[in-house]
Design an enzyme around this catalytic site. Structure first.
Site, short mmCIF file in Angstrom:
data_model
loop_
_atom_site.label_atom_id
_atom_site.label_comp_id
_atom_site.label_asym_id
_atom_site.label_seq_id
_atom_site.Cartn_x
_atom_site.Cartn_y
_atom_site.Cartn_z
N PHE A 126 0.86 -1.18 0.00
CA PHE A 126 0.00 0.00 0.00
C PHE A 126 0.89 1.22 0.00
CE2 PHE A 126 -4.64 0.57 1.43
CZ PHE A 126 -5.11 -0.42 0.60
N GLN A 239 -8.17 13.78 5.68
CA GLN A 239 -7.60 13.04 4.55
C GLN A 239 -8.58 13.00 3.37
OE1 GLN A 239 -6.66 8.56 4.63
NE2 GLN A 239 -4.68 9.55 4.46
N HIS A 241 -9.01 11.12 0.22
CA HIS A 241 -8.52 9.92 -0.47
C HIS A 241 -8.46 10.23 -1.96
CE1 HIS A 241 -8.20 5.80 -1.88
NE2 HIS A 241 -8.09 5.37 -0.64
N LEU A 255 -15.81 5.11 -2.29
CA LEU A 255 -14.38 4.79 -2.34
C LEU A 255 -14.00 3.79 -3.42
CD1 LEU A 255 -11.84 5.58 -0.63
CD2 LEU A 255 -11.97 3.26 0.25
N GLU A 258 -7.54 1.74 -2.30
CA GLU A 258 -6.13 1.88 -2.66
C GLU A 258 -5.55 0.54 -3.10
OE1 GLU A 258 -3.99 4.30 0.08
OE2 GLU A 258 -2.06 3.43 -0.43
N ARG A 319 -1.13 9.18 0.14
CA ARG A 319 -2.46 9.62 -0.29
C ARG A 319 -2.54 11.13 -0.51
NH1 ARG A 319 -6.49 5.86 3.40
NH2 ARG A 319 -6.10 3.99 2.16
N HIS A 384 -12.28 11.34 3.27
CA HIS A 384 -12.24 9.93 3.64
C HIS A 384 -12.04 9.70 5.13
CE1 HIS A 384 -11.60 5.69 3.05
NE2 HIS A 384 -10.35 5.74 3.47
N ARG A 419 -2.50 9.85 7.26
CA ARG A 419 -2.53 8.43 7.63
C ARG A 419 -2.16 7.56 6.44
NH1 ARG A 419 -6.29 4.15 7.05
NH2 ARG A 419 -7.87 5.52 6.15
C1 LIG Z 1 -14.98 2.79 2.24
C2 LIG Z 1 -13.88 2.76 3.26
C3 LIG Z 1 -12.82 1.88 3.11
C4 LIG Z 1 -11.79 1.85 4.06
N1 LIG Z 1 -10.76 0.95 3.92
C5 LIG Z 1 -9.80 0.86 4.87
C6 LIG Z 1 -8.75 -0.11 4.81
O1 LIG Z 1 -8.71 -0.93 3.90
N2 LIG Z 1 -7.83 -0.14 5.80
C7 LIG Z 1 -7.85 0.73 6.84
O2 LIG Z 1 -6.98 0.67 7.71
N3 LIG Z 1 -8.84 1.66 6.94
C8 LIG Z 1 -9.80 1.74 5.98
N4 LIG Z 1 -10.80 2.68 6.10
C9 LIG Z 1 -10.87 3.49 7.30
C10 LIG Z 1 -11.43 2.65 8.43
O3 LIG Z 1 -12.40 1.77 7.94
C11 LIG Z 1 -12.06 3.51 9.50
O4 LIG Z 1 -11.20 4.54 9.86
C12 LIG Z 1 -12.33 2.64 10.73
O5 LIG Z 1 -13.14 1.55 10.38
C13 LIG Z 1 -12.98 3.43 11.83
O6 LIG Z 1 -13.34 2.52 12.84
P1 LIG Z 1 -13.99 3.03 14.17
O7 LIG Z 1 -14.23 1.82 14.99
O8 LIG Z 1 -13.19 4.13 14.72
O9 LIG Z 1 -15.38 3.67 13.68
P2 LIG Z 1 -16.60 2.98 12.87
O10 LIG Z 1 -16.27 1.65 12.36
O11 LIG Z 1 -17.16 3.94 11.90
O12 LIG Z 1 -17.69 2.86 13.98
C14 LIG Z 1 -18.34 3.99 14.50
C15 LIG Z 1 -19.47 3.52 15.38
O13 LIG Z 1 -19.94 4.61 16.15
C16 LIG Z 1 -21.37 4.62 16.14
N5 LIG Z 1 -21.79 5.98 16.45
C17 LIG Z 1 -21.40 7.15 15.89
N6 LIG Z 1 -21.98 8.19 16.50
C18 LIG Z 1 -22.75 7.67 17.48
C19 LIG Z 1 -23.62 8.23 18.46
N7 LIG Z 1 -23.81 9.55 18.57
N8 LIG Z 1 -24.29 7.40 19.30
C20 LIG Z 1 -24.14 6.06 19.20
N9 LIG Z 1 -23.32 5.47 18.31
C21 LIG Z 1 -22.64 6.27 17.47
C22 LIG Z 1 -21.72 4.12 14.75
O14 LIG Z 1 -23.04 3.68 14.71
C23 LIG Z 1 -20.69 3.00 14.62
O15 LIG Z 1 -21.16 1.85 15.28
C24 LIG Z 1 -11.84 2.72 5.16
C25 LIG Z 1 -12.91 3.60 5.30
C26 LIG Z 1 -13.92 3.63 4.38
C27 LIG Z 1 -15.06 4.60 4.56
#
Ligand SMILES: Cc1cc2nc3c(=O)[nH]c(=O)nc-3n(C[C@H](O)[C@H](O)[C@H](O)COP(=O)(O)OP(=O)(O)OC[C@H]3O[C@@H](n4cnc5c(N)ncnc54)[C@H](O)[C@@H]3O)c2cc1C
Length: 610
Positions: A126, A239, A241, A255, A258, A319, A384, A419
């Site tokens: 990557f 970021q 993307h 998206l 990458e 990125r 992103h 990142r």
């Molecule tokens: C399309 C896409 C592809 C990606 N691919 C990659 C990859 O290949 N590798 C990589 O390292 N990263 C990747 N990323 C980034 C990565 O997926 C995210 O940064 C990461 O999953 C974030 O995880 P998290 O647990 O912090 O939040 P999330 O997985 O988004 O979880 C957030 C949670 O908070 C809850 N929530 C939010 N606000 C509230 C509220 N007020 N009350 C109650 N619940 C709430 C939501 O319902 C959800 O359950 C990608 C992102 C996207 C969008």
């Protein structure tokens, strides 16, 4: 009878309340439960629908399965380089050393990663990573991670509150004591007294018009923490993307992983020019192939699963750099008919493309009627990820407010100014686990039950009702449209002071309009009413981004100032921007020095030209 007066909130106490059920929240909940705490896990949508499930390319960990030369030291160095040395060095160290353990743990819990020929976890290259480092499951890595963590969490008996939105944190003199929210299904309020609260709510993408993020990314956790008195850091670093879909309009921003470039995807402009050669930073040029022929040798070796002395293609630059390059090509008139550039992987055998990138194949076929095994995709930058977030202690995820913790994308520090792909999934596993453990320890050590101030709870419940009770007022969708337009136009990839000033002024006006916002309809499943509370948070974090961007008078990582195009090493090296609530209640912006680096870590970076 008013909503507030008629409705006694449900009360659900827990030792540890985890807000957010993506990878960070689930991993924190598992750790806290395993440590013996009574854990509640809240999420806005159905369990399993968080952003983590959308992650495609993979999880970065120096397992060394494909490149034996990989190590935590190289991963640390790549991460700091990618972050332009604004990362919290201790977080980057913990991340690099613990990521392999967390990935192996996932495997032991049932995650099935793609395999090398000799049966070990396969890793793919990557951007910005010196070695093939991303453990993956085709381009559906997040799905496998969420499935595995979810099974584990449910098996441990963690209480899950789905379709439940938290709108306020409640604090006492000794820190946070609980949270208030509502059920999206019924609109009824719910109160969670808790000794420890872990924020794991993800990012802020919905502040922008073009984004890869779903409706859930409205900056709730960052805003809740800020209102509770916590500091935010590095909020200027958003970021963009480089590759989102640009056509058709309904899916703009979606998206394009990458992994397409990781598997050999080539970027060309309208004239067929492979333009990334022009944009490689001079001081990093030696890390990349010198010719098309060398880049092609690298791709062939990759597809045959062997090591090579060929250097990686220019498309695997970081990125921030690739996004700026694409933006510039389009702005200077060399873009595609739909305002993007071409990304081509169709020169590889069709079965390889379909096997390596099954979701991309289906995404383009279904949504754009494009067969990526036969021709190029059209792509352009999309909002992103946010590198900035809640300021946390590297060891424990504790914020600057006692009892309040944060992990995953909502937390700042780990990624600095930019990142690297794959470093988010590893971040949320590593710091999710640490934070969950620390939150449980904090709860176990408490000598009394959390006291929830009834006036604060009543106020929070009354605030839920207000938009439904107004006879007249602003339409939340109109405010959302104007907010996204402001951020996209004035606080986007390239920034200047005059635009940022205008954005701050417009955001103040939008905040004023928000105070009279009115939602129509009932309480159950009412997206307009739900949006009111998300807008509250989006307005707060948008202001934080604009003010931080105005303060940083240099260009670095994802933050590009046209009026300050150079990196200012004298003024801004080793300095994080901070956002906090001032004594007068207004948002204040300042700076703080980076935590000190140990001699060992400094030694690892000694050979790097800052
Ligand atoms: C399309 C896409 C592809 C990606 N691919 C990659 C990859 O290949 N590798 C990589 O390292 N990263 C990747 N990323 C980034 C990565 O997926 C995210 O940064 C990461 O999953 C974030 O995880 P998290 O647990 O912090 O939040 P999330 O997985 O988004 O979880 C957030 C949670 O908070 C809850 N929530 C939010 N606000 C509230 C509220 N007020 N009350 C109650 N619940 C709430 C939501 O319902 C959800 O359950 C990608 C992102 C996207 C969008």
């Amino acid at each position: 009878m008013t909503f507030a007066a008629s409705t006694r909130p449900q009360v659900r106490p827990h030792d540890v309340l985890v807000i957010g059920a993506g990878g960070a929240g689930l991993r924190a909940a598992i750790e806290a439960r395993t440590a013996g705490a009574d854990v509640g896990l809240v999420c806005k949508s159905l369990l399993g629908k968080a952003h983590t499930v959308m992650a495609e390319g993979g999880v970065a960990a120096a397992l060394g399965h494909v490149a034996a030369a990989d190590s935590w030291q190289v991963h640390f160095r790549d991460t700091m380089l990618g972050g332009k040395f604004l990362n919290n060095p201790r977080m980057a160290q913990i991340h690099a050393t613990e990521a392999p353990e967390r990935v192996r743990e996932l495997e032991s819990w049932g995650a099935v990663f793609d395999r090398t020929a000799d049966g070990r976890i396969l890793q793919r290259p990557f951007g910005g990573h010196s070695h093939a480092r991303l453990a993956h499951v085709g381009d559906r890595t997040g799905l496998e991670i969420i499935r595995t963590l979810q099974d584990r969490a449910v098996g441990l008996g963690i209480q899950v509150y789905m379709e439940c939105t938290i709108t306020k944190l409640v604090s006492g003199p000794d820190g946070v004591t609980g949270a208030v929210g509502y059920w999206r299904t019924s609109g009824l309020p719910i109160v969670f007294p808790a000794t420890s609260i872990v924020l794991a709510t993800g990012g802020i993408g919905r502040a922008y018009e073009i984004t890869s993020n779903s409706w859930e990314y409205s900056g709730d956790g960052q805003a809740l923490a800020y209102e509770a008195g916590a500091d935010l850091i590095d909020m200027e670093f958003v970021q963009f993307h480089p590759t989102g879909m640009v056509w058709p309009p309904g899916v703009r921003g979606l998206l394009v992983t990458e992994a397409v470039r990781g598997e050999g995807g080539i970027l060309r402009n309208r004239d067929g020019e492979r333009f990334m050669w022009k944009y490689l930073p001079e001081d990093r040029r030696a890390e990349y192939a010198a010719t098309d022929e060398e880049a092609a040798r690298w791709v062939t070796a990759l597809s045959e699963g062997r090591e090579t002395d060929a250097r990686r293609p220019p498309e695997l630059s970081t990125r921030d750099n690739v996004a700026r390059a694409i933006y510039t090509e389009v702005k200077e008139g060399r873009g595609t008919p739909h305002g993007g550039v071409f990304l081509d992987i169709s020169y590889l055998p069709p079965e390889t493309v379909r096997r390596k990138l099954p979701s991309m194949y289906e995404q383009f076929k279904e949504l754009a009627d494009v067969d990526i095994t036969a021709g190029p995709m059209e792509v352009g930058p999309t909002t992103h990820y946010v590198m900035g977030g809640i300021r946390v202690d590297a060891e424990t995820g504790q914020t600057t407010v006692p009892g309040l913790f944060a992990a995953g994308e909502v937390a700042g520090g780990m990624h600095g100014a930019n990142r690297l792909g794959g470093n988010s999934l590893s971040d949320l596993l590593v710091f999710g686990a640490r934070t969950g453990g620390a939150a449980a320890a904090h709860a176990t050590g408490a000598t009394s039950k959390p006291y929830l101030d009834p006036v604060a709870v009543q106020t929070a419940v009354a605030e839920l009702a207000a938009p439904l009770e107004r006879q007249d007022g602003e339409d939340p969708y109109a405010i959302q449209r104007d907010l996204q337009d402001t951020m996209q136009r004035l606080v986007g990839i390239f920034r200047i002071e005059a635009d940022l000033d205008e954005a701050i002024m417009r955001l103040a006006e939008l905040r004023r309009r928000w105070t009279t916002v009115r939602a129509t309809g009932g309480r159950a499943y009412n997206p307009g009413w739900n949006l009111v509370f998300e807008l509250d948070h989006l307005l707060t974090i948008s202001e934080a981004i604009a003010r931080s961007a105005r303060q940083r008078t240099e260009s670095r990582g994802a933050h590009s100032r046209l009026d300050h195009p150079a990196t200012d090493e004298t003024r801004w090296n080793g300095v994080n921007g901070v956002i906090f609530r001032g004594r007068d209640g207004a948002m204040s912006v300042g700076t703080t020095p980076l935590p000190a680096m140990t001699d060992e870590l400094r030694g690892l970076l000694a050979s790097v030209d800052h």
